[in-house]
Design an enzyme around this catalytic site. Structure first.
Site, PDB file in Angstrom:
ATOM      1  N   LYS A 158       2.524   7.659  15.218  1.00 53.30           N
ATOM      2  CA  LYS A 158       1.528   8.321  14.533  1.00 53.30           C
ATOM      3  C   LYS A 158       1.673   9.538  14.045  1.00 53.30           C
ATOM      4  O   LYS A 158       2.261  10.326  14.981  1.00 53.30           O
ATOM      5  CB  LYS A 158       0.165   8.097  15.139  1.00 53.30           C
ATOM      6  CG  LYS A 158      -0.313   6.521  15.162  1.00 53.30           C
ATOM      7  CD  LYS A 158      -0.754   5.956  13.806  1.00 53.30           C
ATOM      8  CE  LYS A 158      -1.194   4.438  13.861  1.00 53.30           C
ATOM      9  NZ  LYS A 158      -1.636   3.875  12.626  1.00 53.30           N
ATOM     10  N   LYS A 184       6.888   0.500  16.129  1.00 56.36           N
ATOM     11  CA  LYS A 184       6.662  -0.419  14.971  1.00 56.36           C
ATOM     12  C   LYS A 184       6.200   0.759  14.007  1.00 56.36           C
ATOM     13  O   LYS A 184       5.494   1.612  14.267  1.00 56.36           O
ATOM     14  CB  LYS A 184       4.997  -0.943  15.548  1.00 56.36           C
ATOM     15  CG  LYS A 184       4.560  -1.751  14.149  1.00 56.36           C
ATOM     16  CD  LYS A 184       3.220  -2.218  14.719  1.00 56.36           C
ATOM     17  CE  LYS A 184       2.592  -2.577  13.642  1.00 56.36           C
ATOM     18  NZ  LYS A 184       2.100  -1.706  12.647  1.00 56.36           N
ATOM     19  N   ASP A 186       4.630   1.518  10.798  1.00 57.33           N
ATOM     20  CA  ASP A 186       2.972   1.358  10.156  1.00 57.33           C
ATOM     21  C   ASP A 186       3.193   0.465   8.941  1.00 57.33           C
ATOM     22  O   ASP A 186       4.322   0.569   8.307  1.00 57.33           O
ATOM     23  CB  ASP A 186       2.208   2.730  10.022  1.00 57.33           C
ATOM     24  CG  ASP A 186       0.816   2.472  10.641  1.00 57.33           C
ATOM     25  OD1 ASP A 186       0.556   3.556  11.281  1.00 57.33           O
ATOM     26  OD2 ASP A 186       0.607   1.452  10.852  1.00 57.33           O
ATOM     27  N   GLU A 187       1.942   0.039   8.516  1.00 61.94           N
ATOM     28  CA  GLU A 187       2.132  -0.967   7.519  1.00 61.94           C
ATOM     29  C   GLU A 187       2.577  -0.213   6.104  1.00 61.94           C
ATOM     30  O   GLU A 187       2.810  -0.974   5.271  1.00 61.94           O
ATOM     31  CB  GLU A 187       0.668  -1.658   7.130  1.00 61.94           C
ATOM     32  CG  GLU A 187      -0.425  -0.717   7.189  1.00 61.94           C
ATOM     33  CD  GLU A 187      -0.839  -0.100   8.067  1.00 61.94           C
ATOM     34  OE1 GLU A 187      -0.657  -0.061   9.171  1.00 61.94           O
ATOM     35  OE2 GLU A 187      -2.146   0.644   7.729  1.00 61.94           O
ATOM     36  N   HIS A 276       2.091  -8.245   9.923  1.00 61.68           N
ATOM     37  CA  HIS A 276       0.996  -7.127  10.014  1.00 61.68           C
ATOM     38  C   HIS A 276       0.099  -7.738   8.785  1.00 61.68           C
ATOM     39  O   HIS A 276       0.512  -8.136   7.862  1.00 61.68           O
ATOM     40  CB  HIS A 276       1.362  -5.829   9.608  1.00 61.68           C
ATOM     41  CG  HIS A 276       0.354  -4.926   9.716  1.00 61.68           C
ATOM     42  ND1 HIS A 276      -0.819  -4.917   8.739  1.00 61.68           N
ATOM     43  CD2 HIS A 276       0.164  -3.981  10.504  1.00 61.68           C
ATOM     44  CE1 HIS A 276      -1.539  -3.824   9.227  1.00 61.68           C
ATOM     45  NE2 HIS A 276      -1.180  -3.057  10.411  1.00 61.68           N
ATOM     46  N   LYS A 317     -11.192  -0.034  16.518  1.00 63.79           N
ATOM     47  CA  LYS A 317     -11.821   0.657  15.348  1.00 63.79           C
ATOM     48  C   LYS A 317     -12.126  -0.353  14.231  1.00 63.79           C
ATOM     49  O   LYS A 317     -12.788   0.192  13.291  1.00 63.79           O
ATOM     50  CB  LYS A 317     -10.983   1.719  14.877  1.00 63.79           C
ATOM     51  CG  LYS A 317      -9.654   1.345  14.337  1.00 63.79           C
ATOM     52  CD  LYS A 317      -8.767   2.377  13.993  1.00 63.79           C
ATOM     53  CE  LYS A 317      -7.529   1.884  13.417  1.00 63.79           C
ATOM     54  NZ  LYS A 317      -6.412   3.011  13.313  1.00 63.79           N
TER      55      LYS A 317
HETATM   56  C1  CAP Z   1      -3.202   0.651  14.422  1.00 64.63           C
HETATM   57  C2  CAP Z   1      -2.969   0.398  13.086  1.00 64.63           C
HETATM   58  C3  CAP Z   1      -2.864  -0.973  12.699  1.00 64.63           C
HETATM   59  C4  CAP Z   1      -4.054  -1.803  12.850  1.00 64.63           C
HETATM   60  C5  CAP Z   1      -4.207  -2.922  11.870  1.00 64.63           C
HETATM   61  C6  CAP Z   1      -3.562   1.272  12.065  1.00 64.63           C
HETATM   62  O1  CAP Z   1      -3.041   2.068  14.514  1.00 64.63           O
HETATM   63  O2  CAP Z   1      -1.555   0.923  13.171  1.00 64.63           O
HETATM   64  O3  CAP Z   1      -2.261  -1.030  11.122  1.00 64.63           O
HETATM   65  O4  CAP Z   1      -4.312  -2.162  14.127  1.00 64.63           O
HETATM   66  O5  CAP Z   1      -5.304  -3.544  12.328  1.00 64.63           O
HETATM   67  O6  CAP Z   1      -2.623   1.742  11.021  1.00 64.63           O
HETATM   68  O7  CAP Z   1      -4.624   1.233  12.113  1.00 64.63           O
HETATM   69  P1  CAP Z   1      -3.971   2.612  15.899  1.00 64.63           P
HETATM   70  P2  CAP Z   1      -5.311  -5.104  12.820  1.00 64.63           P
HETATM   71  O8  CAP Z   1      -3.337   2.124  17.174  1.00 64.63           O
HETATM   72  O9  CAP Z   1      -3.621   4.144  15.790  1.00 64.63           O
HETATM   73  O10 CAP Z   1      -5.433   2.270  15.932  1.00 64.63           O
HETATM   74  O11 CAP Z   1      -4.426  -5.049  14.122  1.00 64.63           O
HETATM   75  O12 CAP Z   1      -6.677  -5.319  13.125  1.00 64.63           O
HETATM   76  O13 CAP Z   1      -4.887  -5.888  11.804  1.00 64.63           O
HETATM   77 MG    MG Z   2      -0.944   0.700  10.942  1.00 65.93          MG
END
Ligand code: CAP
Ligand code: MG
Length: 439
Positions: A158, A184, A186-187, A276, A317
């Site tokens: 991050k 990983k 991020d998406e 994801h 969250k």
């Molecule tokens: C979490 C995360 C993931 C979410 C996706 C984000 O980051 O990388 O994409 O967990 O949600 O971008 O928020 P943090 P889910 O660890 O900093 O929160 O796993 O429910 O699909």
């Molecule tokens: Mg993410």
């Protein structure tokens, strides 16, 4: 009903589903002026062979393909659970897009329903047998990483996007050295100007090589290859050329057809797919309309992903009900999924040998929340901690160590505060976040 309608021909409360029938559990809220039978008949009709009017030509053979709404349960809030049985010949073998076009298609827009949610889809052996499922599965991923007795850990460097390849690799070096197994993407990190995919690939793989040599631990990169199909295939080949055994896709964004394609390539190159689920909440969150995440997870295992995000048991969250998250974890890991006795929303699902899939718990997690995650979801789990590592007061290396220490404490059954007395990185994480549940 008017005399040119034949929707009630798709309702038969005496129908006994054949072992080969595919069955969909719908939550239907009839629109004003429609009985549940009229609404359900329209849903069964529009998702199988019907249309709005009787037809002058209807070969008898087509009647064999009619879906039947056969089971009804009033939920007492204006909505009903309805099970609809579909003759298996209605669906092309081995094509998830075709199934989706039918039971996840026009029906959501029908005037006769105020709300329509697909809660579950029972897949008979006659359907499952045309799919290959995960390439590696839980065991295969554990063998890739040589991690057997604890959850697999991933971290997103991050902020979500913005680092250049060198910065990205440096942050990854710190938390991989601190004990996280997977870096990983991020998406929404792809191949933007500030971080081109090939450059990131080169830098991250160099970093993984260095950390593996320094720590003796196996590491991997969940490389987000989400892109237009031909470019996605090119990036998958690049990742394989570098010997990284993982790729990541935003599977809801790329769609079922592309997921079939990605899975074929993953098998060719012996890659595990991290799925994801960005975009799912556009239609999984409303309990009265859309599709359950349970269904998406089931269909993703069928096509063949190796990890899939399912949310957190109430501590993260993002919105999720603990029971739903536990249900999905069972669905993904079991050889034969059996719903709880009082659960009318889901049906049993044998998997006929398809490999188990790692549930991924992620979203607002930090060391203080991990015992709760393990209590509900067990050890056969991928835990992604992004902000909860990068936000550690002493940096990513300490953040990674704090996460490993929290996991050790949970697996030993030792309260975090007690374990923190002998583990300073965990202590510092608890000083910053305690056991807060981010919102
Ligand atoms: C979490 C995360 C993931 C979410 C996706 C984000 O980051 O990388 O994409 O967990 O949600 O971008 O928020 P943090 P889910 O660890 O900093 O929160 O796993 O429910 O699909
Ligand atoms: Mg993410």
């Amino acid at each position: 009903m008017t005399d040119f309608e034949w929707y009630l021909d798709f309702v038969d409360k005496n129908y006994e589903p054949k072992p080969t029938d595919l069955i969909v559990v719908f939550r239907i809220t009839p629109a004003k002026g429609f009985s549940i039978e009229e609404a359900a008949g329209r849903v069964a009709s529009e998702s199988s062979v019907g249309t709005w009017t009787t037809l002058s030509v209807l070969p008898p053979r087509i009647k064999e393909l009619m879906a039947k709404a056969y089971w009804f349960k009033d939920l007492g809030d204006g909505s009903w659970l309805v099970r609809v049985a579909y003759p298996i010949d209605l669906f092309e073998e081995g094509s998830l897009p075709n199934l989706a076009s039918s039971v996840l298609g026009n029906i959501f827009g029908m005037k006769a329903v105020k709300g329509l949610r697909v809660e579950d889809i029972y897949l008979p052996k006659e359907y499952v047998q045309y799919f290959k499922g995960p390439v590696k599965g839980i065991q295969g991923v554990r063998e890739s990483l040589k991690v057997y007795d604890r959850p697999v850990l991933a971290t997103v460097p991050k902020p979500k996007v913005g680092y250049d390849p060198d910065e990205y690799a440096q942050v990854a070096y710190e938390f991989l050295s601190g004990g996280v197994d997977l870096v990983k993407d991020d998406e929404n990190l792809a191949s933007q100007k500030f971080c081109r995919f090939e450059k990131r690939l080169e830098k991250v793989m160099k970093t993984i090589d260095r950390v593996e040599k320094e720590t003796g631990e196996r590491k991997g990169w969940l490389a987000n290859v989400t892109a237009p199909v031909e470019e996605m295939k090119r990036r998958i080949r690049l990742v394989a050329d570098y010997g990284n055994p993982f790729i990541m896709v935003d599977f809801v964004i790329i769609g079922w057809s592309s997921l079939h394609e990605v899975r074929e390539l993953a098998e060719d190159y012996k890659l595990a797919i991290h799925a994801h689920r960005a975009f799912h909440a556009a239609f999984t969150r409303n309990p009265y309309h859309g599709v359950s995440m349970f269904v998406l997870a089931k269909l993703a295992r069928l096509v063949g992903v190796d990890h899939i995000h399912i949310g957190t048991p109430g501590v993260g969250k993002l919105e999720a009900k603990t029971r739903d998250v536990e249900n999905m974890a069972n669905l993904l890991r079991s050889q034969e999924y059996k719903p709880a006795k009082d659960d009318l929303f889901h049906l049993p699902q044998p998997w006929y040998g398809l490999k188990p899939v790692f549930p991924v718990s992620s979203g607002g997690l930090h060391p203080g929340t991990l015992p709760e995650v393990i209590k509900h979801l067990g050890v056969d789990l991928v835990i992604q901690v992004g902000g909860g590592v990068l936000g550690h007061p002493d940096g990513p290396y300490a953040g990674a160590k704090a996460v490993r220490q929290a996991i050790e404490a949970a697996l030993k059954g030792i309260p975090l505060e007690e374990y923190a007395e002998q583990h300073k990185e965990l202590k510092r994480a608890l000083e910053k976040w305690g056991v807060v549940r981010p919102a």
